[in-house]
Design a protein around this motif. Structure first.
Motif, PDB file in Angstrom:
ATOM      1  N   THR A 113       0.807  -1.213   0.000  1.00 43.53           N
ATOM      2  CA  THR A 113       0.000   0.000   0.000  1.00 43.53           C
ATOM      3  C   THR A 113       0.843   1.267   0.000  1.00 43.53           C
ATOM      4  O   THR A 113       0.304   2.357  -0.040  1.00 43.53           O
ATOM      5  N   LYS A 114       2.150   1.113   0.036  1.00 44.71           N
ATOM      6  CA  LYS A 114       3.028   2.280   0.043  1.00 44.71           C
ATOM      7  C   LYS A 114       3.001   2.944  -1.333  1.00 44.71           C
ATOM      8  O   LYS A 114       3.219   2.297  -2.352  1.00 44.71           O
ATOM      9  N   PRO A 115       2.699   4.231  -1.404  1.00 44.68           N
ATOM     10  CA  PRO A 115       2.650   4.885  -2.710  1.00 44.68           C
ATOM     11  C   PRO A 115       4.036   4.954  -3.347  1.00 44.68           C
ATOM     12  O   PRO A 115       5.038   5.084  -2.660  1.00 44.68           O
ATOM     13  N   THR A 116       4.056   4.842  -4.660  1.00 45.93           N
ATOM     14  CA  THR A 116       5.319   4.921  -5.381  1.00 45.93           C
ATOM     15  C   THR A 116       5.275   6.125  -6.316  1.00 45.93           C
ATOM     16  O   THR A 116       4.222   6.563  -6.736  1.00 45.93           O
ATOM     17  N   THR A 117       6.435   6.626  -6.601  1.00 47.54           N
ATOM     18  CA  THR A 117       6.556   7.752  -7.516  1.00 47.54           C
ATOM     19  C   THR A 117       7.253   7.272  -8.771  1.00 47.54           C
ATOM     20  O   THR A 117       8.315   6.669  -8.706  1.00 47.54           O
ATOM     21  N   VAL A 118       6.633   7.521  -9.903  1.00 49.96           N
ATOM     22  CA  VAL A 118       7.224   7.133 -11.177  1.00 49.96           C
ATOM     23  C   VAL A 118       7.548   8.417 -11.943  1.00 49.96           C
ATOM     24  O   VAL A 118       6.693   9.273 -12.125  1.00 49.96           O
ATOM     25  N   VAL A 119       8.792   8.544 -12.355  1.00 49.00           N
ATOM     26  CA  VAL A 119       9.223   9.702 -13.133  1.00 49.00           C
ATOM     27  C   VAL A 119       9.466   9.233 -14.554  1.00 49.00           C
ATOM     28  O   VAL A 119      10.244   8.319 -14.792  1.00 49.00           O
ATOM     29  N   VAL A 120       8.771   9.862 -15.491  1.00 45.16           N
ATOM     30  CA  VAL A 120       8.926   9.504 -16.902  1.00 45.16           C
ATOM     31  C   VAL A 120       9.684  10.632 -17.586  1.00 45.16           C
ATOM     32  O   VAL A 120       9.251  11.779 -17.568  1.00 45.16           O
ATOM     33  N   ALA A 121      10.818  10.291 -18.170  1.00 51.58           N
ATOM     34  CA  ALA A 121      11.636  11.295 -18.850  1.00 51.58           C
ATOM     35  C   ALA A 121      11.187  11.412 -20.299  1.00 51.58           C
ATOM     36  O   ALA A 121      10.715  10.447 -20.912  1.00 51.58           O
ATOM     37  N   ALA A 122      11.307  12.592 -20.853  1.00 56.14           N
ATOM     38  CA  ALA A 122      10.968  12.823 -22.264  1.00 56.14           C
ATOM     39  C   ALA A 122      11.965  12.085 -23.142  1.00 56.14           C
ATOM     40  O   ALA A 122      13.160  12.011 -22.825  1.00 56.14           O
ATOM     41  N   PRO A 123      11.495  11.535 -24.255  1.00 51.83           N
ATOM     42  CA  PRO A 123      12.425  10.850 -25.158  1.00 51.83           C
ATOM     43  C   PRO A 123      13.374  11.855 -25.798  1.00 51.83           C
ATOM     44  O   PRO A 123      12.989  12.994 -26.071  1.00 51.83           O
ATOM     45  N   PRO A 124      14.604  11.462 -26.035  1.00 50.29           N
ATOM     46  CA  PRO A 124      15.565  12.390 -26.640  1.00 50.29           C
ATOM     47  C   PRO A 124      15.212  12.687 -28.105  1.00 50.29           C
ATOM     48  O   PRO A 124      14.559  11.898 -28.782  1.00 50.29           O
ATOM     49  N   VAL A 125      15.656  13.825 -28.583  1.00 48.39           N
ATOM     50  CA  VAL A 125      15.446  14.224 -29.979  1.00 48.39           C
ATOM     51  C   VAL A 125      16.045  13.160 -30.897  1.00 48.39           C
ATOM     52  O   VAL A 125      17.152  12.686 -30.670  1.00 48.39           O
ATOM     53  N   GLY A 126      15.283  12.799 -31.912  1.00 46.92           N
ATOM     54  CA  GLY A 126      15.735  11.773 -32.855  1.00 46.92           C
ATOM     55  C   GLY A 126      15.074  10.429 -32.624  1.00 46.92           C
ATOM     56  O   GLY A 126      15.121   9.558 -33.491  1.00 46.92           O
ATOM     57  N   THR A 127      14.465  10.240 -31.471  1.00 49.73           N
ATOM     58  CA  THR A 127      13.793   8.971 -31.181  1.00 49.73           C
ATOM     59  C   THR A 127      12.618   8.796 -32.143  1.00 49.73           C
ATOM     60  O   THR A 127      11.875   9.730 -32.414  1.00 49.73           O
ATOM     61  N   VAL A 128      12.445   7.585 -32.656  1.00 52.05           N
ATOM     62  CA  VAL A 128      11.356   7.286 -33.584  1.00 52.05           C
ATOM     63  C   VAL A 128      10.386   6.327 -32.896  1.00 52.05           C
ATOM     64  O   VAL A 128      10.803   5.322 -32.320  1.00 52.05           O
TER      65      VAL A 128
END
Length: 110
Positions: A52-67
């Protein structure tokens, strides 16, 4: 002359009316079962607390050039000098064909 007999009881296990060895020798208390049950209770409590412990998820932006092959949800189209680009949460994608498949490449904002 015959000496008189005296009965003297000495109990060194009694201190202030409490018998220290009485409970340890009494198997009807089932201390082993109690300890096992307490250990299971502690493990269950820890598992529930971890689940039940809340988790934090950090999503990073994809780098330029990613397809990518599919745009994320919530994207909006915008006119750019070289055609349309799609903006999705401050990340911009330029559509193009790779063979016969439509793909999207991460670009900098024009």
């Amino acid at each position: 002359m015959r000496s008189a007999r005296r009965n003297v009881n000495v109990n060194t296990n009694v201190n202030g009316g409490y018998c220290y060895n009485c409970y340890y020798k009494d198997n009807s208390w089932n201390w082993g079962s109690f300890a096992a049950g307490a250990a299971v209770g502690v493990a269950t409590t820890a598992a529930v607390a971890a689940a039940t412990k809340p988790t934090t998820v950090v999503v990073a932006a994809p780098p330029v050039g990613t397809v990518i092959t599919t745009l994320p949800s919530g994207c909006g189209a915008a006119n750019a000098p070289n055609g349309v680009i799609y903006g999705c949460n401050n990340v911009y994608y330029r559509p193009y064909y790779q063979g016969t498949a439509l793909v999207y490449q991460v670009v900098t904002y024009p």
